[in-house]
Design a protein around this motif. Sequence first.
Motif, PDB file in Angstrom:
ATOM      1  N   ALA A   1      60.625  -8.491  62.164  1.00 58.89           N
ATOM      2  CA  ALA A   1      60.019  -9.677  61.428  1.00 58.89           C
ATOM      3  C   ALA A   1      59.511  -9.246  60.025  1.00 58.89           C
ATOM      4  O   ALA A   1      60.050 -10.090  59.042  1.00 58.89           O
ATOM      5  CB  ALA A   1      58.852 -10.380  62.156  1.00 58.89           C
ATOM      6  N   LEU A   2      58.858  -8.171  59.842  1.00 52.97           N
ATOM      7  CA  LEU A   2      58.540  -7.642  58.550  1.00 52.97           C
ATOM      8  C   LEU A   2      59.937  -7.501  57.543  1.00 52.97           C
ATOM      9  O   LEU A   2      59.898  -7.636  56.419  1.00 52.97           O
ATOM     10  CB  LEU A   2      57.829  -6.434  58.540  1.00 52.97           C
ATOM     11  N   ALA A   3      60.982  -6.907  58.272  1.00 51.12           N
ATOM     12  CA  ALA A   3      62.239  -6.657  57.573  1.00 51.12           C
ATOM     13  C   ALA A   3      62.550  -7.904  57.000  1.00 51.12           C
ATOM     14  O   ALA A   3      63.165  -7.904  55.955  1.00 51.12           O
ATOM     15  CB  ALA A   3      63.164  -5.947  58.568  1.00 51.12           C
ATOM     16  N   VAL A   4      62.636  -8.974  57.651  1.00 46.81           N
ATOM     17  CA  VAL A   4      63.098 -10.186  57.095  1.00 46.81           C
ATOM     18  C   VAL A   4      62.185 -10.676  56.088  1.00 46.81           C
ATOM     19  O   VAL A   4      62.745 -11.079  55.056  1.00 46.81           O
ATOM     20  CB  VAL A   4      62.923 -11.378  58.260  1.00 46.81           C
ATOM     21  N   LYS A   5      60.900 -10.526  56.126  1.00 49.32           N
ATOM     22  CA  LYS A   5      59.957 -11.140  55.072  1.00 49.32           C
ATOM     23  C   LYS A   5      60.162 -10.180  53.831  1.00 49.32           C
ATOM     24  O   LYS A   5      60.089 -10.418  52.757  1.00 49.32           O
ATOM     25  CB  LYS A   5      58.741 -10.870  55.364  1.00 49.32           C
ATOM     26  N   LEU A   6      60.506  -8.726  54.179  1.00 50.08           N
ATOM     27  CA  LEU A   6      60.829  -7.792  52.919  1.00 50.08           C
ATOM     28  C   LEU A   6      62.272  -8.104  52.068  1.00 50.08           C
ATOM     29  O   LEU A   6      62.201  -8.092  50.856  1.00 50.08           O
ATOM     30  CB  LEU A   6      60.949  -6.313  53.549  1.00 50.08           C
ATOM     31  N   ASP A   7      63.132  -8.625  53.004  1.00 54.27           N
ATOM     32  CA  ASP A   7      64.461  -8.885  52.454  1.00 54.27           C
ATOM     33  C   ASP A   7      64.045 -10.184  51.513  1.00 54.27           C
ATOM     34  O   ASP A   7      64.732 -10.230  50.467  1.00 54.27           O
ATOM     35  CB  ASP A   7      65.233  -9.174  53.752  1.00 54.27           C
ATOM     36  N   GLN A   8      63.140 -11.183  52.144  1.00 50.31           N
ATOM     37  CA  GLN A   8      62.921 -12.446  51.298  1.00 50.31           C
ATOM     38  C   GLN A   8      62.190 -11.897  49.862  1.00 50.31           C
ATOM     39  O   GLN A   8      62.502 -12.533  48.890  1.00 50.31           O
ATOM     40  CB  GLN A   8      62.108 -13.284  52.215  1.00 50.31           C
ATOM     41  N   ALA A   9      61.243 -10.909  49.930  1.00 49.43           N
ATOM     42  CA  ALA A   9      60.508 -10.768  49.030  1.00 49.43           C
ATOM     43  C   ALA A   9      61.457 -10.137  47.873  1.00 49.43           C
ATOM     44  O   ALA A   9      61.067 -10.408  46.746  1.00 49.43           O
ATOM     45  CB  ALA A   9      59.365  -9.809  49.248  1.00 49.43           C
ATOM     46  N   LYS A  10      62.246  -8.992  48.161  1.00 51.44           N
ATOM     47  CA  LYS A  10      63.235  -8.742  47.336  1.00 51.44           C
ATOM     48  C   LYS A  10      64.205  -9.773  46.761  1.00 51.44           C
ATOM     49  O   LYS A  10      64.531  -9.848  45.568  1.00 51.44           O
ATOM     50  CB  LYS A  10      64.322  -7.774  48.070  1.00 51.44           C
ATOM     51  N   ALA A  11      64.745 -10.563  47.471  1.00 47.32           N
ATOM     52  CA  ALA A  11      65.395 -11.701  46.975  1.00 47.32           C
ATOM     53  C   ALA A  11      64.638 -12.564  46.068  1.00 47.32           C
ATOM     54  O   ALA A  11      65.118 -12.870  44.905  1.00 47.32           O
ATOM     55  CB  ALA A  11      66.053 -12.713  48.079  1.00 47.32           C
TER      56      ALA A  11
ATOM     57  N   ALA B   1      56.272 -11.790  42.444  1.00 45.75           N
ATOM     58  CA  ALA B   1      57.070 -11.272  43.341  1.00 45.75           C
ATOM     59  C   ALA B   1      57.146  -9.742  43.488  1.00 45.75           C
ATOM     60  O   ALA B   1      57.408  -9.255  44.554  1.00 45.75           O
ATOM     61  CB  ALA B   1      58.489 -11.635  42.887  1.00 45.75           C
ATOM     62  N   THR B   2      56.946  -9.229  42.245  1.00 42.93           N
ATOM     63  CA  THR B   2      56.825  -7.685  42.598  1.00 42.93           C
ATOM     64  C   THR B   2      55.788  -7.087  43.297  1.00 42.93           C
ATOM     65  O   THR B   2      55.894  -6.172  44.213  1.00 42.93           O
ATOM     66  CB  THR B   2      56.623  -6.963  41.035  1.00 42.93           C
ATOM     67  N   ARG B   3      54.424  -7.853  43.173  1.00 41.80           N
ATOM     68  CA  ARG B   3      53.602  -7.166  43.959  1.00 41.80           C
ATOM     69  C   ARG B   3      53.583  -7.912  45.428  1.00 41.80           C
ATOM     70  O   ARG B   3      53.278  -7.049  46.353  1.00 41.80           O
ATOM     71  CB  ARG B   3      52.199  -8.169  43.386  1.00 41.80           C
ATOM     72  N   GLN B   4      54.228  -8.902  45.703  1.00 41.00           N
ATOM     73  CA  GLN B   4      54.563  -9.621  47.041  1.00 41.00           C
ATOM     74  C   GLN B   4      55.610  -8.411  47.571  1.00 41.00           C
ATOM     75  O   GLN B   4      55.474  -8.028  48.836  1.00 41.00           O
ATOM     76  CB  GLN B   4      55.202 -10.776  47.148  1.00 41.00           C
ATOM     77  N   ALA B   5      56.585  -8.111  46.981  1.00 43.36           N
ATOM     78  CA  ALA B   5      57.432  -7.027  47.652  1.00 43.36           C
ATOM     79  C   ALA B   5      57.050  -5.554  47.874  1.00 43.36           C
ATOM     80  O   ALA B   5      57.279  -5.236  48.890  1.00 43.36           O
ATOM     81  CB  ALA B   5      58.809  -6.842  46.647  1.00 43.36           C
ATOM     82  N   ALA B   6      56.073  -5.301  46.831  1.00 39.89           N
ATOM     83  CA  ALA B   6      55.149  -4.096  47.278  1.00 39.89           C
ATOM     84  C   ALA B   6      54.505  -4.113  48.569  1.00 39.89           C
ATOM     85  O   ALA B   6      54.249  -3.195  49.167  1.00 39.89           O
ATOM     86  CB  ALA B   6      54.502  -3.746  46.157  1.00 39.89           C
ATOM     87  N   GLN B   7      53.870  -5.453  48.888  1.00 41.22           N
ATOM     88  CA  GLN B   7      53.113  -5.670  49.763  1.00 41.22           C
ATOM     89  C   GLN B   7      53.977  -5.464  50.934  1.00 41.22           C
ATOM     90  O   GLN B   7      53.154  -4.842  51.972  1.00 41.22           O
ATOM     91  CB  GLN B   7      52.261  -6.808  49.537  1.00 41.22           C
ATOM     92  N   ARG B   8      54.978  -6.352  51.019  1.00 44.62           N
ATOM     93  CA  ARG B   8      55.709  -6.365  52.289  1.00 44.62           C
ATOM     94  C   ARG B   8      56.073  -4.810  52.692  1.00 44.62           C
ATOM     95  O   ARG B   8      56.253  -4.675  53.819  1.00 44.62           O
ATOM     96  CB  ARG B   8      56.826  -7.080  52.087  1.00 44.62           C
TER      97      ARG B   8
END
Length: 456
Positions: free
Chosen positions: A103-113, A203-210
């Motif tokens: 599930a986190l991998a999905v969120k991380l992919d979304q944050a990167k997108a 988005a940068t902060r969210q990606a880092a958090q994910r």
Amino acid sequence: MRLPHFSHDRLRRARRLAAGAVMFSVVASVASTGVAHAESNQDRRDRLESALKTSQESLRNSKAEAATAQQNLTTSQQRLASQQAVLSQARSDVAAARKADAALAVKLDQAKADLRAADDAVAAGRTQLAADRKKYATTMNRLIQQSSPLQGIAVFTTNLTTNDINQRTQWSAVATDYSKKAVEEISAKVVQLQAAEKTQAAATRQAAQRKKESQAHLETTRVLEKEAALAADAVASTVKLNAATAAEKQAQLAADQAATSKIKGQVAEVNAAIKRAAARKAAAAAAAARRQAEEASNRLATAAASADRKTSRSGSGRHASNTAGSYSAVANYNGVDPWGFYWGQCVSYAAWKVRTTTGWSNFQNQTNGVHFGNAVNWGAAARSIGVRVDTSPSVDSVAWRTSGYAGHVAWVTAVHSDGTIDVSEYNFQVPGGFGTRSHVNWSAGGSTGFDGFIHF
């Protein structure tokens, strides 16, 4: 496991000391009987009390050791059960952690997108802003070039015409309007660019958090997997022992089953051989008895047929006997007759008449490999072996009918000028017995007529 109060070395020393003290007390007691004044009674009691104390301590230590050993056994059994429970829980935790990682991998992919989209928006905004600024500068330069900076002074001189002054005034108004509009557009785009930059930062902060969360969960998964491996190691020896024992027992069982199966197979082969030998013997005896009975019945049938012919033929016409003749004496086997039909049935009697009256003296149920069976089959079976079957009745022919479950056959004994016939038959008017009918309208069909005639 160590005892709570005594080490193994200390326990062994205490036991040796107690044994030595007891032995010394015995020796001293014996020696005192011979040497009365070697030592006093007090000294001897002290030594005995010391030896008793040492022996009691050794006994207590032995009891403690036995209790501890029992406790170790109980504890190890409980630990085995606990480790098995830990292993089961660890496997469940690993499965849950892997699910959370997915599930986190999905969120991380979304944050990167989202980050890529924000980066694209900022880059596009900057590019558009630079282009607008360049366009604004170029346009303003053109407008300024077309308007003299001294137009305010030129209004008060005579060097310019009125048209020139009006034209430059118009250019000045156009330049002012364009400048105002361009400044507003550029300001709006600057605001959009600032918003895009804020989105990019978020988005940068969210990606880092994910990424941080994902790494934390991955670490949890690794820890859980390690715990599961340790729990598996804890029970591996017991599982291995049980598995080896089970495999040994299973192999023994398989060997026993194979041996039993082999013995059963050998017994079955012997039984089958015995049955085959008995069957061959019974078949040979039955064949011999059948041949003897058939030969005897043929002899009797031939003699009876000769007698029937002598008494039944008169004048220019030829007709058969109106009685059963010697059929009951020849073929009454209370079952299957010698030619393969059931005695007392219409087909058995008709077959007997064919054998004793026509040239088909060897007629039977399986003539020329063709099965005649019930009367309903006789017409087609006779045709297949070359016997004429038609609708013209004649004396000594077989009248044949297909109606009913099994059909019916009868022996034609006379043919009259009006087309009717006389027949002799079994199992029609008399169940299982002989009977005759005269002037039968055979072409009427139904249960009393016939379909045709078989000329053997």
